[in-house]
Scaffold this motif. Structure first.
Motif, short mmCIF file in Angstrom:
data_model
loop_
_atom_site.label_atom_id
_atom_site.label_comp_id
_atom_site.label_asym_id
_atom_site.label_seq_id
_atom_site.Cartn_x
_atom_site.Cartn_y
_atom_site.Cartn_z
N GLY A 1 0.87 -1.32 0.03
CA GLY A 1 0.02 -0.03 -0.02
C GLY A 1 0.90 1.30 0.05
O GLY A 1 0.24 2.26 -0.02
N LYS A 2 2.12 1.33 0.06
CA LYS A 2 2.97 2.32 0.07
C LYS A 2 3.99 2.28 -1.34
O LYS A 2 3.90 1.38 -2.05
CB LYS A 2 4.05 2.40 1.36
CG LYS A 2 2.97 2.49 2.44
CD LYS A 2 3.82 2.72 3.70
CE LYS A 2 2.96 2.89 4.96
NZ LYS A 2 4.13 2.96 6.13
N LYS A 3 4.72 3.27 -1.43
CA LYS A 3 5.69 3.65 -2.47
C LYS A 3 6.81 2.96 -2.21
O LYS A 3 7.13 2.90 -0.96
CB LYS A 3 5.71 4.92 -2.98
CG LYS A 3 4.39 5.88 -3.54
CD LYS A 3 4.77 7.38 -3.93
CE LYS A 3 3.40 7.89 -4.49
NZ LYS A 3 3.72 9.36 -4.78
N ALA A 4 7.50 2.53 -3.25
CA ALA A 4 8.75 2.26 -3.07
C ALA A 4 9.77 3.16 -2.22
O ALA A 4 9.54 4.51 -2.49
CB ALA A 4 9.74 1.81 -4.31
N MET A 5 10.71 2.88 -1.58
CA MET A 5 11.58 3.75 -0.66
C MET A 5 12.82 3.14 -0.38
O MET A 5 12.93 1.73 -0.53
CB MET A 5 10.75 4.09 0.56
CG MET A 5 10.59 3.10 1.40
SD MET A 5 9.63 3.49 3.07
CE MET A 5 7.79 3.52 2.25
N ALA A 6 13.81 3.87 0.01
CA ALA A 6 15.10 3.39 0.53
C ALA A 6 14.96 2.29 1.71
O ALA A 6 14.27 2.85 2.55
CB ALA A 6 16.10 4.24 0.66
#
Length: 307
Positions: A285-290
């Motif tokens: 449910g979230k965007k890709a991130m480091a």
């Protein structure tokens, strides 16, 4: 030479473009029917259908390539040859026999290795150092026809299935057009594939993309890269699925297999050999991130074991 090109995904576009720029006449394209896409799941034409429409080329999209209406239209067009790249459906004998010079397929492996739907992904996951592309005459048996030409390509340390497939699609387009040139000129020979060295590349499932942390770091790295961008490598943290981008292998062996360690600047996971550092991650449910950004906010206790 008059041809009908068969292909469906973006991978087939470099070949379509190369054919249009070649001495051959692309009389029509054969592609899969429109399919649901995007958030609204509205019907969308395939990438090949879209490019053909832009170029003013007739688009044929039967439910099955054995449909009588399609077969009749193919006979009307009367192609001398049908080049094919990632079309996505089996071509039966009746259709194979229509063009005088047959169907010529571009496949992204060095045949007879990795026949089937996912040759690039399986090659990376198997730890191969070299792959390539093969042009061969289509027969009813899966990717088993006589070979007309082959190129090889090294699998780079940073390659994902996506980057390697893009590179092979570009290189393979030139190989296929060159083969068609020689077919038309009548100065090319084909050789049968050897019976030894045959392997099969089944389509990847979601379960194939679940990372097995009990394997060596090299195998974990290859599994993740082979599943990038699709279907996407993943693991489970607690009861939540976490999608993983490519990892970095370290020389240190500090963690047991699957154990995660969240630091200020990196997130490490143990394998059967050395640790790996996670790159990008994507919680549900979230965007890709480091991974480090995710780790600071996720509150994962050290010693948590990924499943």
């Amino acid at each position: 030479m008059r041809v009908v090109f068969a292909g469906t995904p973006e991978t087939a576009l470099p070949t379509l473009d190369a054919l249009v720029a070649s001495r051959h006449e692309v009389a029509a394209v054969l592609t899969r029917p429109d399919a649901p896409a995007g958030r609204g799941r509205t019907l969308q034409p395939s990438p090949v259908a879209q490019r053909a429409a832009e170029l003013g080329i007739e688009v044929l999209r039967p439910e099955k390539p054995s449909d009588p209406a399609f077969m009749a239209r193919l006979r009307e067009i009367g192609p001398a040859c049908c080049p094919i790249v990632a079309y996505g459906a089996l071509i039966r004998r009746e259709a194979l026999d229509i063009p005088e010079l047959g169907w010529v397929n571009l496949h992204f492996s060095v045949l007879p290795a990795w026949r089937g739907a996912a040759p690039v992904q399986r090659s990376i996951m198997a730890g191969d150092e070299i792959t390539g592309a093969t042009v061969f005459s289509l027969v009813e048996e899966l990717d088993a026809g006589p070979v007309l030409g082959t190129i090889t390509e090294r699998i780079r340390d940073e390659d994902t299935a996506g980057t390697l497939l893009d590179r092979l699609a570009g290189l393979g387009a030139g190989l296929l057009v060159d083969a068609l040139d020689h077919i038309e000129d009548g100065d090319i020979g084909a050789h049968q594939q050897p019976e030894d060295g045959v392997s099969y590349a089944a389509k990847l499932t979601t379960e194939d993309a679940r990372v097995d942390w009990t394997r060596p770091a090299f195998a974990v790295d290859r599994q993740v890269r082979g599943c990038t961008p699709a279907p996407g490598a993943w693991t489970v943290v607690g009861d939540q699925r976490l999608k993983l981008g490519p990892v970095t292998i370290t020389p240190e062996d500090t963690l047991r297999p699957g154990v995660i360690q969240v630091g200020k600047r990196e997130v490490r996971v143990g394998t059967a050999t050395t640790d790996v550092v996670l790159g990008e991650v994507q919680p549900v449910g979230k965007k890709a991130m480091a991974a480090a950004d995710w780790g600071r906010g996720a509150g994962v206790p050290d010693g948590t074991v990924l499943a």
